[in-house]
Write a protein that holds these residues in place. Structure first.
Motif, PDB file in Angstrom:
ATOM      1  N   GLU A   2       0.842  -1.193   0.000  1.00  0.00           N
ATOM      2  CA  GLU A   2       0.000   0.000   0.000  1.00  0.00           C
ATOM      3  C   GLU A   2       0.879   1.246   0.000  1.00  0.00           C
ATOM      4  OE1 GLU A   2      -3.551   2.036   2.693  1.00  0.00           O
ATOM      5  OE2 GLU A   2      -2.916  -0.041   3.035  1.00  0.00           O
ATOM      6  N   LEU A   3       0.678   2.115  -0.988  1.00  0.00           N
ATOM      7  CA  LEU A   3       1.480   3.331  -1.090  1.00  0.00           C
ATOM      8  C   LEU A   3       0.970   4.390  -0.119  1.00  0.00           C
ATOM      9  CD1 LEU A   3       1.797   3.535  -4.981  1.00  0.00           C
ATOM     10  CD2 LEU A   3       3.498   2.696  -3.363  1.00  0.00           C
ATOM     11  N   THR A   4       1.890   5.213   0.356  1.00  0.00           N
ATOM     12  CA  THR A   4       1.520   6.305   1.251  1.00  0.00           C
ATOM     13  C   THR A   4       1.045   7.500   0.436  1.00  0.00           C
ATOM     14  OG1 THR A   4       3.828   7.037   1.268  1.00  0.00           O
ATOM     15  CG2 THR A   4       3.134   5.563   3.037  1.00  0.00           C
ATOM     16  N   THR A  11       0.567  13.675 -11.070  1.00  0.00           N
ATOM     17  CA  THR A  11       0.547  12.277 -10.624  1.00  0.00           C
ATOM     18  C   THR A  11       0.936  11.280 -11.708  1.00  0.00           C
ATOM     19  OG1 THR A  11      -1.818  12.086 -11.145  1.00  0.00           O
ATOM     20  CG2 THR A  11      -1.235  12.816  -8.919  1.00  0.00           C
ATOM     21  N   PHE A  12       1.555  11.744 -12.771  1.00  0.00           N
ATOM     22  CA  PHE A  12       1.861  10.880 -13.913  1.00  0.00           C
ATOM     23  C   PHE A  12       2.629   9.629 -13.497  1.00  0.00           C
ATOM     24  CE2 PHE A  12       5.006   9.609 -17.128  1.00  0.00           C
ATOM     25  CZ  PHE A  12       4.178   9.260 -18.180  1.00  0.00           C
ATOM     26  N   THR A  13       3.699   9.784 -12.720  1.00  0.00           N
ATOM     27  CA  THR A  13       4.530   8.611 -12.419  1.00  0.00           C
ATOM     28  C   THR A  13       3.774   7.609 -11.561  1.00  0.00           C
ATOM     29  OG1 THR A  13       5.557   9.862 -10.605  1.00  0.00           O
ATOM     30  CG2 THR A  13       6.749   9.759 -12.701  1.00  0.00           C
ATOM     31  N   ARG A  14       3.058   8.080 -10.549  1.00  0.00           N
ATOM     32  CA  ARG A  14       2.319   7.131  -9.723  1.00  0.00           C
ATOM     33  C   ARG A  14       1.191   6.481 -10.527  1.00  0.00           C
ATOM     34  NH1 ARG A  14       1.004   7.543  -3.322  1.00  0.00           N
ATOM     35  NH2 ARG A  14       3.279   7.400  -3.352  1.00  0.00           N
ATOM     36  N   ASP A  15       0.587   7.248 -11.415  1.00  0.00           N
ATOM     37  CA  ASP A  15      -0.491   6.698 -12.245  1.00  0.00           C
ATOM     38  C   ASP A  15       0.017   5.612 -13.187  1.00  0.00           C
ATOM     39  OD1 ASP A  15      -2.211   8.476 -11.044  1.00  0.00           O
ATOM     40  OD2 ASP A  15      -2.201   9.912 -12.710  1.00  0.00           O
ATOM     41  N   HIS A  16       1.311   5.642 -13.493  1.00  0.00           N
ATOM     42  CA  HIS A  16       1.857   4.703 -14.469  1.00  0.00           C
ATOM     43  C   HIS A  16       2.816   3.692 -13.853  1.00  0.00           C
ATOM     44  CE1 HIS A  16       0.213   7.796 -17.136  1.00  0.00           C
ATOM     45  NE2 HIS A  16       0.155   6.845 -18.047  1.00  0.00           N
ATOM     46  N   LEU A  17       2.738   3.499 -12.548  1.00  0.00           N
ATOM     47  CA  LEU A  17       3.450   2.390 -11.937  1.00  0.00           C
ATOM     48  C   LEU A  17       2.849   1.077 -12.442  1.00  0.00           C
ATOM     49  CD1 LEU A  17       3.679   3.647  -8.242  1.00  0.00           C
ATOM     50  CD2 LEU A  17       5.625   3.230  -9.767  1.00  0.00           C
ATOM     51  N   PRO A  18       3.624   0.001 -12.454  1.00  0.00           N
ATOM     52  CA  PRO A  18       3.044  -1.287 -12.853  1.00  0.00           C
ATOM     53  C   PRO A  18       1.936  -1.695 -11.891  1.00  0.00           C
ATOM     54  CG  PRO A  18       5.457  -1.404 -12.739  1.00  0.00           C
ATOM     55  CD  PRO A  18       5.056  -0.109 -12.108  1.00  0.00           C
ATOM     56  N   PRO A  19       1.006  -2.514 -12.338  1.00  0.00           N
ATOM     57  CA  PRO A  19      -0.002  -3.049 -11.415  1.00  0.00           C
ATOM     58  C   PRO A  19       0.668  -3.762 -10.251  1.00  0.00           C
ATOM     59  CG  PRO A  19      -0.530  -3.605 -13.693  1.00  0.00           C
ATOM     60  CD  PRO A  19       0.844  -3.022 -13.711  1.00  0.00           C
ATOM     61  N   GLU A  20       0.020  -3.700  -9.097  1.00  0.00           N
ATOM     62  CA  GLU A  20       0.634  -4.254  -7.889  1.00  0.00           C
ATOM     63  C   GLU A  20       1.012  -5.715  -8.044  1.00  0.00           C
ATOM     64  OE1 GLU A  20      -0.336  -4.691  -3.093  1.00  0.00           O
ATOM     65  OE2 GLU A  20      -1.615  -3.476  -4.388  1.00  0.00           O
ATOM     66  N   ARG A 401      10.441  -1.352 -11.520  1.00  0.00           N
ATOM     67  CA  ARG A 401       9.157  -0.715 -11.805  1.00  0.00           C
ATOM     68  C   ARG A 401       9.297   0.027 -13.129  1.00  0.00           C
ATOM     69  NH1 ARG A 401      10.757   1.347  -7.014  1.00  0.00           N
ATOM     70  NH2 ARG A 401      10.091   0.244  -5.129  1.00  0.00           N
ATOM     71  N   TYR A 402       8.989  -0.651 -14.217  1.00  0.00           N
ATOM     72  CA  TYR A 402       9.063   0.004 -15.518  1.00  0.00           C
ATOM     73  C   TYR A 402       7.923   1.004 -15.666  1.00  0.00           C
ATOM     74  CZ  TYR A 402      12.479  -3.405 -17.292  1.00  0.00           C
ATOM     75  OH  TYR A 402      13.597  -4.172 -17.516  1.00  0.00           O
ATOM     76  N   LEU A 403       8.200   2.062 -16.378  1.00  0.00           N
ATOM     77  CA  LEU A 403       7.202   3.091 -16.660  1.00  0.00           C
ATOM     78  C   LEU A 403       6.332   2.634 -17.827  1.00  0.00           C
ATOM     79  CD1 LEU A 403       5.889   5.885 -16.595  1.00  0.00           C
ATOM     80  CD2 LEU A 403       7.901   6.788 -17.780  1.00  0.00           C
ATOM     81  N   ALA A 404       5.121   2.187 -17.518  1.00  0.00           N
ATOM     82  CA  ALA A 404       4.122   1.824 -18.535  1.00  0.00           C
ATOM     83  C   ALA A 404       4.737   0.977 -19.643  1.00  0.00           C
ATOM     84  CB  ALA A 404       3.505   3.095 -19.120  1.00  0.00           C
ATOM     85  N   ASP A 405       5.349  -0.150 -19.247  1.00  0.00           N
ATOM     86  CA  ASP A 405       6.039  -0.993 -20.217  1.00  0.00           C
ATOM     87  C   ASP A 405       5.638  -2.450 -19.991  1.00  0.00           C
ATOM     88  OD1 ASP A 405       8.101  -2.538 -21.638  1.00  0.00           O
ATOM     89  OD2 ASP A 405       9.137  -0.620 -21.832  1.00  0.00           O
ATOM     90  N   GLU A 410       8.083  -9.658 -17.994  1.00  0.00           N
ATOM     91  CA  GLU A 410       9.234 -10.496 -18.293  1.00  0.00           C
ATOM     92  C   GLU A 410      10.301 -10.378 -17.217  1.00  0.00           C
ATOM     93  OE1 GLU A 410      10.638  -9.318 -22.117  1.00  0.00           O
ATOM     94  OE2 GLU A 410       8.646  -9.397 -23.036  1.00  0.00           O
ATOM     95  N   TYR A 411      10.464  -9.167 -16.685  1.00  0.00           N
ATOM     96  CA  TYR A 411      11.544  -8.941 -15.722  1.00  0.00           C
ATOM     97  C   TYR A 411      11.183  -9.444 -14.330  1.00  0.00           C
ATOM     98  CZ  TYR A 411      15.828  -6.675 -14.119  1.00  0.00           C
ATOM     99  OH  TYR A 411      17.094  -6.438 -13.630  1.00  0.00           O
ATOM    100  N   VAL A 412       9.917  -9.307 -13.949  1.00  0.00           N
ATOM    101  CA  VAL A 412       9.479  -9.717 -12.612  1.00  0.00           C
ATOM    102  C   VAL A 412       8.574 -10.937 -12.740  1.00  0.00           C
ATOM    103  CG1 VAL A 412       8.230  -9.045 -10.529  1.00  0.00           C
ATOM    104  CG2 VAL A 412       9.640  -7.359 -11.736  1.00  0.00           C
ATOM    105  N   ARG A 413       8.984 -12.026 -12.089  1.00  0.00           N
ATOM    106  CA  ARG A 413       8.198 -13.265 -12.111  1.00  0.00           C
ATOM    107  C   ARG A 413       8.177 -13.861 -10.700  1.00  0.00           C
ATOM    108  NH1 ARG A 413      11.076 -16.270 -17.255  1.00  0.00           N
ATOM    109  NH2 ARG A 413      11.369 -14.408 -18.552  1.00  0.00           N
TER     110      ARG A 413
END
Length: 544
Positions: A2-4, A11-20, A401-405, A410-413
């Motif tokens: 959960e983010l603080t 809010t662009f960067t937080r809006d484009h974080l990968p799904p949890e 945490r890739y930006l909208a990629d 592939e990187y996180v499994r």
């Protein structure tokens, strides 16, 4: 997780974080970076002034007058932050591109952007207009602070809506530094959340479209308090130097984050090739050196021809590509210093496997840095037995945490970061590099690690550099091809090819020996010295 609550109004960067569900599992943060609210620029600069006072040297340059104290650095950072917010209209969360040679002013701009609550996007002075346009598009950059000497390519990128502010032209009325000179002297930093994005670092582009890696304020302190704090162990009296620019996270750590966290000083060099590094280390008494394995090898050649006083060195760090055991031993014999080998990634900000001092074992990368975990897995993500090669998987207080990629998947499994490297975990827990996963050559059913063949070639006295790749072959699937840079005075041709082939066969199984040798003047590398093997594979049509 959960983010603080964020301090970002953009809010662009937080809006484009990968799904949890695509995040890696994060391990506990070191105590110094575990607060809910922190601004890493304040922690690196203001808190260091609080601990050590304002008069300690923070940055040096090659020029005699190029000394900045911590107090002077804080004053200039605060004034630039005022210009960003009051004059240029930068608001928390805006992405600000930073571009220029490695100078104290570029470092000051980085700190000012973070103090203002914005997001630093540091690129290289060598990037061309097309590359800059892509990165600005991905990160939706609206502001840029650029050394006037590097502005032409940025202008040529024609980024829609980009407001460029230059620095370094004393005659220009709107020069950033002139504006900063008129600004107030103290700035109240934005109280960012620890999990607000502080920077976007783009992968070095060895293959494909660059990926923007988003790192939080707490991540910056986490790498300082894990690798630097517990393996490198810098001291306030240290002087750091690096061949890597601030646009790469290896250089960002070695020239800014780590020295400032320790109250130490960094020597910022605009030209930092192997010869310049040696001269600077001798002249300025550098104690901590960050560079790539290729640079250590080239410096050894220079040391064989000329004498340099390197008695001030106490830490030599290597990353970016595999460090051959032969290079480690030759550097130890020549300088008395044990190279601290390590593997890091832009996705994870800095080094996560390493070893120092008596724990170093030449030919291995090391063990997981305290606070990190690592294992070797198969293609399905299951651990493989010790001694068997597989994919390196790591996790720690920092994660990808890739930006909208979509490549995030592939990187996180399964909660682990897969770095794309093939490794072996030895029974004693040490990790040994085998190859990049895409550098493993499968020929006639044999798995051949390209870096292993390169290391064998580099042991030959006539070889300065070597790169080994697999090229298509109708019979064997792929064949081993070696691109070789010869020492001056050695003629390429059949005799040299025969000598190198026999030399490799005396050290490796015959099936690993290159079937093709190509002699070249130089190998393609990134600005930090990382070998771009994909460019050699792409040039297969030019093979003899």
């Amino acid at each position: 997780m959960e983010l603080t609550p964020s301090a970002h109004t953009d809010t662009f960067t937080r809006d484009h974080l990968p799904p949890e569900e695509q995040w890696p599992r994060l391990l506990p943060l070191p105590p110094g970076s575990a607060a809910d609210r922190l601004n890493c620029a304040v922690e690196l600069l203001d808190r260091t002034v609080d601990r050590f006072g304002p008069d300690r040297p923070a940055f040096r340059t090659a020029a005699p007058e190029g000394l900045w104290s911590y107090g002077e650095l804080r004053d200039r950072v605060d004034r630039i932050a005022h210009v960003l917010t009051a004059d240029l209209g930068v608001v928390p969360g805006n992405r600000v591109l930073l571009r220029g040679p490695t100078t104290p002013w570029l470092a000051a701009c980085w700190l000012a952007v973070l103090k203002a609550g914005a997001v630093a996007v540091t690129v290289l002075a060598q990037h061309r207009a097309g590359e800059l346009a892509v990165m600005c598009e991905i990160a939706r950059v609206g502001h840029a602070l650029c050394d006037v000497r590097a502005v032409d390519e940025l202008v040529a990128a024609e980024v829609p809506g980009l407001r460029i502010t230059t620095y370094g032209d004393a005659a220009a009325a709107d020069d950033l530094l002139r504006r900063a000179g008129r600004a107030p002297g103290r700035y109240e930093a934005v109280a960012t959340a620890a999990d607000d994005v502080a920077l976007i670092a783009f992968t070095s582009g060895t293959t494909g479209r660059p990926k923007g890696c988003m790192h939080f304020h707490r991540d910056v302190l986490a790498v300082a308090d894990t690798f630097a704090g517990q393996v490198l162990r810098p001291e306030p009296g240290d002087l750091f130097a690096s061949s890597s620019p601030l646009g790469f996270t290896f250089g960002l750590g070695g020239l800014l984050i780590f020295p400032l966290r320790a109250g130490a000083c960094a020597l910022l060099l605009e030209q930092a090739g192997p010869r310049q590094l040696l001269a600077a280390a001798a002249e300025h008494r550098v104690s901590v050196l960050f560079t790539a394995p290729t640079a250590y090898r080239l410096m050894l050649d220079e040391l064989a021809a000329r004498s340099y006083d390197l008695s001030s060195l106490r830490r030599c760090v290597s990353a970016g590509e595999n460090l051959p055991a032969g290079t480690w031993r030759a550097w130890r014999e020549r300088t008395g210093q044990r190279i601290v080998n390590g593997i890091g990634a832009t996705e994870l900000l800095h080094i996560f496997i390493s070893a120092a001092d008596g724990a170093i074992r030449p030919g291995t990368t090391g063990v997981p840095v305290p606070g990190w975990q690592a294992r070797v897995v198969d293609g399905a993500g299951a651990p493989v037995p010790d001694g068997e090669p597989g994919l390196l998987a790591v996790r720690g207080p920092v994660g990808c945490r890739y930006l909208a990629d979509p490549r995030q998947r592939e990187y996180v499994r399964d909660g682990w970061n897969l770095t794309g490297d093939t490794y072996v975990r030895e029974p004693d827990g040490y990790f040994r590099f085998v190859a990049r996963a895409d550098d493993m050559i499968i020929s006639s059913g044999h798995n051949i690690p390209g870096p292993q063949v390169e290391e064998a070639l580099l042991a030959h006295p006539d070889v300065v550099e070597a790169a080994v790749v697999g090229l298509p072959d109708e019979v064997r699937g792929r064949i081993v091809a070696a691109y070789v840079v010869l020492r001056g005075g050695v003629a390429p041709g059949e005799e040299t090819t025969k000598a190198l082939r026999e030399f490799v066969r005396s050290r490796l199984a015959p099936y690993k020996c290159p079937r093709v040798f190509v002699f070249v003047a130089a190998l393609p590398r990134t600005p930090t010295g990382k070998l771009q093997r994909f460019r050699l594979r792409e040039a297969e049509g030019d093979m003899p």
